[in-house]
Every structure is written in C-alpha cells, then in structure tokens.
Design an enzyme around this catalytic site. Structure first.
Site, PDB file in Angstrom:
ATOM      1  N   ILE A  54       0.857  -1.189   0.000  1.00  0.00           N
ATOM      2  CA  ILE A  54       0.000   0.000   0.000  1.00  0.00           C
ATOM      3  C   ILE A  54       0.889   1.233   0.000  1.00  0.00           C
ATOM      4  O   ILE A  54       1.824   1.332   0.798  1.00  0.00           O
ATOM      5  CB  ILE A  54      -0.932   0.020   1.228  1.00  0.00           C
ATOM      6  CG1 ILE A  54      -1.741  -1.285   1.306  1.00  0.00           C
ATOM      7  CG2 ILE A  54      -1.859   1.232   1.180  1.00  0.00           C
ATOM      8  CD1 ILE A  54      -2.622  -1.396   2.538  1.00  0.00           C
ATOM      9  N   TYR A  86      -5.721  18.692 -10.514  1.00  0.00           N
ATOM     10  CA  TYR A  86      -6.000  17.519  -9.694  1.00  0.00           C
ATOM     11  C   TYR A  86      -7.018  16.609 -10.377  1.00  0.00           C
ATOM     12  O   TYR A  86      -6.816  15.390 -10.485  1.00  0.00           O
ATOM     13  CB  TYR A  86      -6.508  17.964  -8.324  1.00  0.00           C
ATOM     14  CG  TYR A  86      -6.866  16.827  -7.396  1.00  0.00           C
ATOM     15  CD1 TYR A  86      -5.870  16.111  -6.742  1.00  0.00           C
ATOM     16  CD2 TYR A  86      -8.189  16.476  -7.160  1.00  0.00           C
ATOM     17  CE1 TYR A  86      -6.185  15.067  -5.880  1.00  0.00           C
ATOM     18  CE2 TYR A  86      -8.520  15.434  -6.304  1.00  0.00           C
ATOM     19  CZ  TYR A  86      -7.516  14.743  -5.667  1.00  0.00           C
ATOM     20  OH  TYR A  86      -7.831  13.709  -4.819  1.00  0.00           O
TER      21      TYR A  86
END
Length: 293
Positions: A22, A165
């Site tokens: 992760i 973004y």
C-alpha cells in the site's frame, strides 16, 4: 507462470499469507487501509515517501495489535517503485495486491499557475500510479492478484479550482478502465475506489496559506473564496472518516469479483452518479457553478 481465468485472490495458508503493498500510508486513508489489511490477516507492506513520518502509522498499528512492514517508496521515482516491489518479492516471494493510495491535493486555476505546476500534479497522482503498477503487474499476474487504485470523486466530476487535480484523477480512471479488461484476461482484477471528502489532513497537506492564496488570485479571488468557504468544511470532523473510506478497499481485496468502480459513501455514489447520468454536461455545470457564485 501467469494465472488466467479467475478474478479471486489466492487463499492464504500458514506458510504463504497474502501480501499487499500500500502506498501513501503516513496518514488518512492509506494509514487506515494498512492497519485494516493487517488486522484482516494480510502481510502488509506499508510504504511512504519519508519513513521519518511513520510515527502515526506505527502508533496506529501498535494500538490495533498488528505488525506492519514499513518501507520507503517514492511513487514519482520509477527506480524507487521498482526497488520496493522487488524487495517485497525478494523477502516474501509473492505479491497478491497493490493499493495505489499515494497522492497529493492541489488548488489552482489555469491563468494563475504554470504548466510546470500542472506537470507536478500529474507526476504524483498519475505517473506515480503507473510507476508502481508497472513494477507490480508481473507479480500480480503470477498470483492472480488485485490492482486497486484510490482515485476520487474528482476523477469523475470536474471541480472548480481543481483543474490539475481532477485532470490527473480523470487520467488514472481512464487508464485503469482501459487496462481492466486486458489485466482480467491474465487473471488480475483492476478497480478504482472513489472517496468524497474525508476528515483527514488532505486540506493541510495542500501546503499553501489559503488566505494568502485567495488574496493573490486577482480577478479569481471572489470565486476562489466562495469555493474555499464551501469546500473546506467538507473535510472537517463530521465527514467520512479514513477508516470508513478504507473499508471498501479492504472489501475489494477479498471480494470474488470486485466492481471496477467503487464509491466509499452514499454521498460519493450520488455525486458521481450525477456525472454518469449527465450526457450533455448541463447538470454538472449547474452544480459546480453554484459552488463559486
């Protein structure tokens, strides 16, 4: 040899527990996902760019009574991504899942920022995902594993002052949507997880003084202030918690056939649904225009 014809992860045994890597685990969703995966029995490699910022991660793991293998991985560095993945294989011999969680927020608009600023956003939020995913894919093929990427509702709905973004998150969603059937043919399940606002350090991690930024925005100042006044409270306590947002990630790790697109809350489902039903774009434009007026 790559496995084919299945979308389920291999069963864990006492000698070969499932292994997940992760990214972006220093706080927020990544931290919660790492602790949650370890609690669920996964051998969890929790990575972050700066291991000096792992105190909160270590504390959360200790409080949960789980062990994490904490390692450095800078997603924008292709060599760092490759080295981290190869280190996992060298130490554990397998990789069953990757959760691409690392990312960075950004507020800005075209006239008030440089193209170089936009490229930086793309490097972290898009190319960083590709660096890790490319390094991991041969090993996910070998295990019949999972490639899970945390995007955002901003990967579906374009939002004011989030051009760069949202562009990066749109790019991730388009890439993974295109990759999914190709990967599935070779036994790898690909999915994206779309959180809405989460009560985390996301706003603080923008790295700007919002009041100064608004004052310097020139003709965009009024619209930017309206956007900030509407948006910042969404991330305060009362928003979805990181643990709540991480739950769908943990479900996707083990579901027999995880959906490709997974929202983390009812609000996120409703918000993204507005876009997915909006064939001419008018509904989204009406909604987001109201945010800045």
């Amino acid at each position: 040899m790559a496995t084919t014809g299945t979308s389920s992860t291999p069963s864990a045994t006492s000698t070969t527990p499932r292994t997940v890597l992760i990214t972006g685990t220093s706080s927020g969703i990544g931290l919660a996902a790492a602790v949650g995966a370890a609690r669920a029995g996964w051998r969890t490699i929790a990575t972050l760019r700066d291991t000096g910022r792992a105190d909160a991660l270590r504390k959360a793991a200790a409080e949960a009574g789980v062990e994490l293998d904490i390692r450095r991985l800078d997603v924008v560095d292709e060599d760092s991504a490759a080295a981290a993945v190869e280190g996992v294989i060298a130490d554990y011999g397998r990789l069953d899942a990757v959760v691409n969680n690392a990312g960075a927020g950004h507020v800005g608009t075209l006239e008030n920022e440089t193209v170089a600023d936009v490229r930086k956003v793309m490097e972290v939020n898009f190319f960083g995902v590709l660096n890790v995913s490319k390094a991991a894919m041969p090993h996910l093929r070998a295990s019949g594993g999972r490639l899970i990427t945390v995007t955002s509702v901003g990967g579906v709905v374009g939002q004011p002052f989030n051009e760069a973004y949202c562009a990066a998150k749109f790019a991730v969603e388009g890439y993974m949507e295109s990759l999914a059937p190709v990967a599935r043919a070779l036994g790898v399940s690909v999915c994206v997880v779309e959180p809405g606002a989460v009560a985390s350090e996301f706003v603080n991690n923008l790295g700007i003084d919002l009041e100064e930024y608004i004052a310097a925005a020139g003709p965009y100042s009024d619209a930017l202030r309206n956007y900030v006044n509407r948006t910042v409270p969404q991330f305060l306590p009362g928003a979805q918690t990181p643990a709540e947002a991480a739950e769908p990630i943990l479900d996707a790790l083990t579901a027999d056939r995880p959906a490709f697109r997974i929202q983390t809350s009812e609000w996120a489902r409703g918000f993204t649904g507005t876009k997915l039903r909006d064939l001419d774009g008018s509904a989204v434009q009406a909604l987001t225009t109201d945010w800045i007026s």
